[in-house]
Structures are given as structure tokens and as C-alpha cells.
Write a protein that holds these residues in place. Structure first.
Motif, PDB file in Angstrom:
ATOM      1  N   ILE A  83       0.890  -1.426   0.055  1.00 50.95           N
ATOM      2  CA  ILE A  83       0.146   0.026  -0.016  1.00 50.95           C
ATOM      3  C   ILE A  83       0.928   1.174   0.186  1.00 50.95           C
ATOM      4  CG2 ILE A  83      -0.168  -0.023   2.475  1.00 50.95           C
ATOM      5  CD1 ILE A  83      -3.104   0.971   2.063  1.00 50.95           C
ATOM      6  N   ASN A  84       0.584   2.000  -0.902  1.00 51.61           N
ATOM      7  CA  ASN A  84       1.548   3.411  -1.249  1.00 51.61           C
ATOM      8  C   ASN A  84       0.840   4.552  -1.540  1.00 51.61           C
ATOM      9  OD1 ASN A  84       3.600   4.694  -3.018  1.00 51.61           O
ATOM     10  ND2 ASN A  84       5.006   3.506  -1.968  1.00 51.61           N
ATOM     11  N   VAL A  85       1.216   5.591  -1.291  1.00 47.24           N
ATOM     12  CA  VAL A  85       0.481   6.768  -1.563  1.00 47.24           C
ATOM     13  C   VAL A  85       0.423   7.001  -3.061  1.00 47.24           C
ATOM     14  CG1 VAL A  85       0.021   8.044   0.746  1.00 47.24           C
ATOM     15  CG2 VAL A  85       2.361   8.227  -0.732  1.00 47.24           C
ATOM     16  N   ASP A  86       1.698   6.586  -3.549  1.00 43.75           N
ATOM     17  CA  ASP A  86       1.749   6.947  -5.155  1.00 43.75           C
ATOM     18  C   ASP A  86       1.487   6.002  -6.008  1.00 43.75           C
ATOM     19  OD1 ASP A  86       3.372   9.447  -4.455  1.00 43.75           O
ATOM     20  OD2 ASP A  86       5.270   8.154  -4.477  1.00 43.75           O
ATOM     21  N   PHE A  87       0.444   5.084  -5.476  1.00 43.16           N
ATOM     22  CA  PHE A  87      -0.067   3.903  -6.398  1.00 43.16           C
ATOM     23  C   PHE A  87      -0.629   4.663  -7.452  1.00 43.16           C
ATOM     24  CE2 PHE A  87      -3.147   1.470  -8.150  1.00 43.16           C
ATOM     25  CZ  PHE A  87      -2.643  -0.023  -8.052  1.00 43.16           C
ATOM     26  N   ILE A  88      -1.523   5.679  -7.566  1.00 46.11           N
ATOM     27  CA  ILE A  88      -2.209   5.943  -8.622  1.00 46.11           C
ATOM     28  C   ILE A  88      -1.194   6.645  -9.697  1.00 46.11           C
ATOM     29  CG2 ILE A  88      -4.024   7.612  -9.426  1.00 46.11           C
ATOM     30  CD1 ILE A  88      -5.358   5.165  -7.940  1.00 46.11           C
ATOM     31  N   ASN A  89      -0.637   7.578  -9.276  1.00 45.92           N
ATOM     32  CA  ASN A  89       0.786   8.284 -10.300  1.00 45.92           C
ATOM     33  C   ASN A  89       1.420   7.104 -10.955  1.00 45.92           C
ATOM     34  OD1 ASN A  89      -0.593  10.707  -9.852  1.00 45.92           O
ATOM     35  ND2 ASN A  89       0.934  10.950  -8.141  1.00 45.92           N
ATOM     36  N   LEU A  90       1.902   6.029 -10.081  1.00 46.58           N
ATOM     37  CA  LEU A  90       2.601   5.084 -10.583  1.00 46.58           C
ATOM     38  C   LEU A  90       1.811   4.105 -11.685  1.00 46.58           C
ATOM     39  CD1 LEU A  90       4.730   4.096  -7.282  1.00 46.58           C
ATOM     40  CD2 LEU A  90       5.650   5.072  -9.190  1.00 46.58           C
ATOM     41  N   TYR A  91       0.660   3.851 -11.299  1.00 47.10           N
ATOM     42  CA  TYR A  91      -0.170   3.171 -12.237  1.00 47.10           C
ATOM     43  C   TYR A  91      -0.550   3.610 -13.402  1.00 47.10           C
ATOM     44  CZ  TYR A  91      -4.146   0.712 -13.872  1.00 47.10           C
ATOM     45  OH  TYR A  91      -5.326   0.156 -14.809  1.00 47.10           O
ATOM     46  N   LYS A  92      -0.855   5.053 -13.193  1.00 50.35           N
ATOM     47  CA  LYS A  92      -1.136   5.680 -14.689  1.00 50.35           C
ATOM     48  C   LYS A  92      -0.036   5.796 -15.250  1.00 50.35           C
ATOM     49  CE  LYS A  92      -5.267   8.417 -13.132  1.00 50.35           C
ATOM     50  NZ  LYS A  92      -5.637   9.566 -12.518  1.00 50.35           N
ATOM     51  N   SER A  93       1.241   5.895 -14.809  1.00 48.98           N
ATOM     52  CA  SER A  93       2.423   5.932 -15.747  1.00 48.98           C
ATOM     53  C   SER A  93       3.063   4.740 -16.158  1.00 48.98           C
ATOM     54  CB  SER A  93       3.755   6.828 -14.809  1.00 48.98           C
ATOM     55  OG  SER A  93       4.238   5.677 -13.837  1.00 48.98           O
ATOM     56  N   GLY A  94       2.290   3.574 -15.787  1.00 47.60           N
ATOM     57  CA  GLY A  94       2.564   2.378 -16.585  1.00 47.60           C
ATOM     58  C   GLY A  94       3.762   1.634 -15.755  1.00 47.60           C
ATOM     59  N   SER A 125      -9.737   5.170  -4.122  1.00 46.20           N
ATOM     60  CA  SER A 125      -9.148   5.720  -5.558  1.00 46.20           C
ATOM     61  C   SER A 125      -8.635   4.694  -6.387  1.00 46.20           C
ATOM     62  CB  SER A 125      -7.829   6.664  -4.927  1.00 46.20           C
ATOM     63  OG  SER A 125      -6.836   6.004  -4.656  1.00 46.20           O
ATOM     64  N   MET A 126      -8.357   3.583  -5.724  1.00 45.19           N
ATOM     65  CA  MET A 126      -8.191   2.579  -7.028  1.00 45.19           C
ATOM     66  C   MET A 126      -9.294   2.274  -7.829  1.00 45.19           C
ATOM     67  SD  MET A 126      -5.661  -0.130  -5.021  1.00 45.19           S
ATOM     68  CE  MET A 126      -5.581  -1.404  -6.261  1.00 45.19           C
ATOM     69  N   GLN A 127     -10.279   1.971  -6.905  1.00 46.66           N
ATOM     70  CA  GLN A 127     -11.616   1.570  -7.534  1.00 46.66           C
ATOM     71  C   GLN A 127     -12.086   2.585  -8.780  1.00 46.66           C
ATOM     72  OE1 GLN A 127     -14.595   0.494  -4.973  1.00 46.66           O
ATOM     73  NE2 GLN A 127     -13.263  -1.036  -3.754  1.00 46.66           N
ATOM     74  N   ILE A 128     -11.734   3.832  -8.175  1.00 49.31           N
ATOM     75  CA  ILE A 128     -12.505   4.815  -9.126  1.00 49.31           C
ATOM     76  C   ILE A 128     -11.535   5.304 -10.493  1.00 49.31           C
ATOM     77  CG2 ILE A 128     -13.663   6.183  -7.710  1.00 49.31           C
ATOM     78  CD1 ILE A 128     -11.538   8.276  -7.487  1.00 49.31           C
ATOM     79  N   ASN A 129     -10.262   4.676 -10.325  1.00 50.22           N
ATOM     80  CA  ASN A 129      -9.447   4.416 -11.554  1.00 50.22           C
ATOM     81  C   ASN A 129      -9.388   3.258 -12.218  1.00 50.22           C
ATOM     82  OD1 ASN A 129      -7.469   7.188 -11.991  1.00 50.22           O
ATOM     83  ND2 ASN A 129      -7.731   6.748  -9.679  1.00 50.22           N
TER      84      ASN A 129
END
Ligand SMILES: [Fe+2]
Length: 262
Positions: A83-94, A125-129
Motif C-alpha cells: 500500500i503506497n500513496v503514489d499508487f495512482i500516479n505510478l499506475y497511470k505512468s505504467g 481511489s484505486m476503484q475509481i481508476n
């Protein structure tokens, strides 16, 4: 059966140290009745610096070795993402790897004893992404062992609960076993996985835990937890989660009540 969580890639984290161990682990899985296994090294845990490229190329190399050695196992990529606060940015960056790299489900690992502040916001936030969180082995988390009602809230919010097979069989200790039984009775064991780290201690295999689920709950539930839901996850198909049942009355009792009532 399909195992969505394992550390079978050689030399990348605290799992298989070399390819010989990887092949041995895969053989154990096949002999236990596993047909597909996700290789899910630790990611973002602050200890192992595993990249997306390492995982994707590692899975291709391992599959080649399995085919050469006539070991009938299909390996797909994934990651055990801390679990990591940067998940969404890292996920979006591939930079991350979801299960079977299909962008639909991701394993999320919590620290062993606590539930970090704002975890619910993180999961939402994961779910809405578009990524459904699969919370790995909550039964091993000391906070969940004391407050399993948190797992009910996660399930009601659309998160998938993955319990480790060795917790159900008791190999990971009494606390993990007791908690996994409470979750099982409340319908909160959506998926079981091996989280295998070696060919000996924490080895692959789901059949022993599967049998316990079949005996305690039902054959249908055992099939859902080891085959049908994992198959939907690997294929990126949606899963209808069951409504959680009420936790048993003894579940939330403080330890000294339980001790005095022995
Ligand atoms: Fe893991």
C-alpha cells in the motif's frame, strides 16, 4: 485451481532464490492441481526494487523454462504491491503490474500489524481508476485479528479479500488460523492463494485449504475461492461478491473475556 499470489520468480525478492527453486515450486503447484499461477513479486515495499520490466521479462523466461522442462503450468505476471500513496500516479505512468497485466485487479499488501491512515481512501481511489483491490492475507494482520469487522467494511466497499492457504491449514500460526476461520464463516474469504515463497516453508499448494473450505462451508464455496473467482480475476472479468454475513458473537470479544470464558 488457479493461484493468484506467489513469489516464484527467481532472484527478485524474498521468494525463489534461483531458477532451480522456481521450477521445483512450479512442480509442487502442478502436483497439487494448480494449472495457472500468477508470479507476484513484492513491489513498492521499500526493500525489494522490483520493476515492471523485471516482472514481465521474468515471467516470459520462467514460462520458457517450464515448457522446456515439460512442466504443465501457465505463469502470468502480477505484483504484490505494498500500500503506497503514489499508487495512482505510478499506475497511470505504467510502472506497476496488475494481475495478468490486464488493468482490472491488483494485489494490495498491508503492513503486518497496522492499517495505515487513509487506507479506505486509498482503496477507493484505486476503484475509481478502474482497478479492483485484492487485499492480501488480512488474517495475518494483527489489527484485523483484533478487529475483523474491518474486513467486513472492505468487502462491503467492493474490495476482494484474499486469504493465504497456509493460514487456513494452521501452518502460519494460531492467530492467522483463528482469524481465517472467522472470515471464512462470515463469507469473507473470496479467494485463497499460496503466497508461496519457497519449495519447503511457505510452499505452493491450495488443495489442503480447499478441502477445509469444502468441509466447513461447501464444495461450491471451495470452487469459487480456488477456481472460479481466480479465473475471473486473471481474465479481467467482473466478480459478484457475496453479501458478508455477520461475524460470530465471539469474534469481537476482548482477549480477557475469551480467556475467562475458557
Ligand atoms: Fe506475497
Amino acid at each position: 485451481m488457479i493461484d493468484i499470489h506467489s513469489h516464484i520468480l527467481p532472484g527478485v525478492d524474498d521468494g525463489a532464490p534461483d531458477v532451480e527453486t522456481s521450477l521445483e515450486m512450479c512442480k509442487i503447484a502442478v502436483n497439487d492441481g494448480v494449472t495457472t499461477m500468477a508470479a507476484t513479486p513484492h513491489m513498492l515495499d521499500g526493500i525489494h526494487n522490483v520493476t515492471r520490466e523485471t516482472i514481465i521479462s521474468g515471467v516470459a523466461d520462467l514460462q520458457k523454462r517450464l515448457d522446456e522442462n515439460n512442466i504443465q503450468l501457465n505463469v502470468v505476471p502480477g505484483a504484490d504491491i505494498h500500500i503506497n500513496v503514489d499508487f495512482i500516479n505510478l499506475y497511470k505512468s505504467g510502472s506497476l503490474v496488475t494481475l495478468n497485466d490486464n488493468g482490472k485487479y491488483a494485489l494490495i499488501e498491508f503492513p503486518p500489524s497496522t492499517i495505515p491512515h487513509k487506507s479506505d481512501e486509498f482503496l477507493f481511489s484505486m476503484q475509481i481508476n478502474g482497478v479492483v483491490p485484492i487485499i492480501t492475507h488480512p488474517e495475518r494482520n494483527q489489527s484485523i485479528q483484533r478487529h475483523p469487522e474491518q474486513a467486513v467494511k472492505w468487502a462491503e466497499s467492493g474490495n476482494i479479500i484474499q486469504v493465504t492457504a497456509a493460514s487456513i491449514t494452521g501452518e502460519l500460526g494460531k492467530e492467522a488460523k483463528d482469524c481465517s476461520m472467522k472470515l471464512l464463516e462470515a463469507g469473507l474469504v473470496h479467494v485463497i492463494a499460496s503466497d508461496a515463497h519457497s519449495a519447503t516453508w511457505r510452499a505452493p499448494g491450495l488443495s489442503a485449504a480447499r478441502k477445509i473450505i469444502a468441509d466447513i462451508i461447501s464444495e461450491e464455496e471451495a470452487e469459487l475461492a480456488t477456481q472460479l473467482r481466480p479465473e475471473s480475476i486473471i481474465n479481467g472479468f467482473p466478480i459478484d461478491l457475496p453479501e458478508p454475513k455477520k461475524l460470530t458473537a465471539t469474534t469481537n470479544k476482548h482477549w480477557f473475556f475469551k480467556w475467562f470464558s475458557k
